[in-house]
Each structure stands twice: as structure tokens, then as C-alpha cells.
Design a protein around this motif. Sequence first.
Motif, PDB file in Angstrom:
ATOM      1  N   GLU A   1     -19.236 -60.366  78.645  1.00 36.16           N
ATOM      2  CA  GLU A   1     -18.163 -60.398  78.310  1.00 36.16           C
ATOM      3  C   GLU A   1     -17.118 -61.480  77.382  1.00 36.16           C
ATOM      4  N   PRO A   2     -17.526 -61.967  76.417  1.00 36.26           N
ATOM      5  CA  PRO A   2     -16.862 -63.380  76.497  1.00 36.26           C
ATOM      6  C   PRO A   2     -15.592 -63.397  76.200  1.00 36.26           C
ATOM      7  N   PRO A   3     -14.559 -64.523  76.464  1.00 33.75           N
ATOM      8  CA  PRO A   3     -13.393 -63.991  76.705  1.00 33.75           C
ATOM      9  C   PRO A   3     -12.551 -64.167  74.626  1.00 33.75           C
ATOM     10  N   PHE A   4     -11.591 -63.692  74.481  1.00 41.59           N
ATOM     11  CA  PHE A   4     -10.770 -63.693  73.106  1.00 41.59           C
ATOM     12  C   PHE A   4     -10.681 -65.324  72.850  1.00 41.59           C
ATOM     13  N   SER A   5     -11.040 -65.841  71.726  1.00 37.66           N
ATOM     14  CA  SER A   5     -11.012 -67.437  71.844  1.00 37.66           C
ATOM     15  C   SER A   5     -11.323 -67.771  70.098  1.00 37.66           C
TER      16      SER A   5
END
Lengths: 156, 180
Positions: A99-103
Motif C-alpha cells: 500500500e504505497p503512501p499518497f505522494s
Amino acid sequence: MTGLARALISLACTLILSSQALAIDGSAAFSDVATQARYDALAHNLRCLVCQNQSIADSNAELAADLRRQVREMIAAGQSDQQIKLFMTERYGDFVLYEPPFSARTSVLWAAPLLLLLACVGGAWRVIRRRSQQPIDDTSTEDVVGSKDANVGRSS
Amino acid sequence: MWRHLTPAIAFALLGISLTWVLLRIGSHDLDVREIQSPLLGKPAPIFSLPSVLDAAPRVESGHFLGAPYLINVWGSWCAACREEHDTLLKIASQHQVTLVGLDWKDDPNAALAYLSELGNPYTEVASDQEGRVAIDWGVYGAPESFLVSAQGIVLFKFVGPLTEAVWNDQFLPRLQKGAP
């Protein structure tokens, strides 16, 4: 109905079995149930970089074993999930997280499903509105979507 | 007229772009498995490990500051490392960078046998038997090579066997520029 029940039971069994994939370590890493659950969740959310479609919880690769050891040691040292995830992304990048972080870099990834949904709803709304404004006995072939209906109407 | 052609044109564009990506993967221009290292432009991870070569007692990363160096991750178990070995020997003979080997999850004796068989391109070889330093470098396969500037900044990471073409085209320009 029995077929559905059977399907549900087999699904439940699959889920129970897969949640115990950490048997890959041989035995439970932590005697405390809550800590073991934290470890399971972390290991399932960290990608095995060698075998990129498996998490480190599912992989037999040596690197996966090393990363599981790292997670166990950091948990034992009292580090938070956030600290452990940061440790991994500082070394392997966002790709290591399922779950990649929002960036800025991942914004397209996260926004794409929502944008596609909005586009579909918008498209459907336009078609429906156009059709509802068409007279039923419309004989024009200007509208691609409406032309088939219009032809049927003309021939009858 | 345009209204009828639009779906066909959209489909053709999609087909062309997908074919282009597939062809690039096929010709190895694009490696979809390759992971961009978050270390680029950042200070190189520090380490202190036992040496594989019996000359030095310990390999300290701080020791290499002041001149550009190449960290080459390898192992005597790694088949692709044999492929790049001649290139490493050639790079070593040019004396542009210090070659530092990171012997990853390997038996130091097997590593020594490997080097005496094929020749030793390395100024120093650190033994990372537990793979902890490799994790600090974000290593996920061997061979991997990291170019580090004289100031200790990671300039470039290359995954896979080095070739002379890769060295000349991808490493040397960054080495001369001193920036990623």
C-alpha cells in the motif's frame, strides 16, 4: 443454496490457512498474540523484492527471510509500524509497500480509479440525457447510439 | 465522420503504445522489475564489516571517502557475477574508482577461492554474511553496483552484470559530473 454455503466455507478455510502463511518461519515469532498479529500484518504488507509478486510473509527467498528477521528485531526493540515501514522505504522505496503512501509520485496511482469512475459516470450521464431528450419517433441518424433505434422505428 | 473514427483512433493509439512498451521490454531497454533506488543523491550507508581478504582486519566505509568508489555486491554463489568479472578486472585496471566488493550472504572461504580462480579486482572485500549491510543498501539481487562520489554521495545504482558499454555510457558520465 448448499452450493453457495459450500463455496463460503471453502473460502473461509482458504483465508484461515493463508493467514497462517507465517508458518514459513517454522514457529510463531512472538508469544504475545497481539504482537504476532502486528508482525503478520507488516510481513504481509512488505513486498519480497526478489520475487516481486509475493509478500515477505509468503516467500522462501533468503532476502525475504532477512527482511522478516529485520521486522522481528525492530518490533522486539519497540519500534512502531510507522518506523518499520519508514526503515524499509528509505532503503527499497515505496515499491516495498503493497500500500504505497499518497505522494506526488503516487498521486496518479491513487487517483486513477476515482477519475475513471467519474469519467464513466459522466459518460453514462451524457448518453442517458441525450437519449431521454430524443423524440421516440426520431428518424435522424446523427446520433450513433440512437441510430439503431431510429432505424427500427422507421422500418415499422 | 470524425465521430465514427474516434474509437478506432483511440484503439490504434492504445495498441501502438502497448506494443512500444512490449518491444522495449523485449529488447531489454526497459526492465519492469528494476526498482529505482531511494539512495540516489543521498549519503551512502555506512558500514563496518570483517574483511574477506586477510590483509585488513575490518572494512570501514568511512575509509573510502575522499575518492570515488564502486560498491559491487556479489557472491561466489552468484552465476551472473561471473559474467561481469572480466569487466570488473578491466575497470580496476583503469584506476578511476576504488573497487569495494560486498560479499553478500557468502562463505568467506568460498569467496576467497572464487577470487583466486578468477582474479581479484577489489581493493577491499567486506563480508556481509548476515545480509544486514545489503539491506541498508537496498540490495535485492546480485550483482548490483553502486557508484559513490568522493564526498560519499550515491551517484548511481546498476542492477545486473556490468558490461564495458554500461560502464562507459552510464557510470563514467556520472563519475565525471559528480552528480546523479
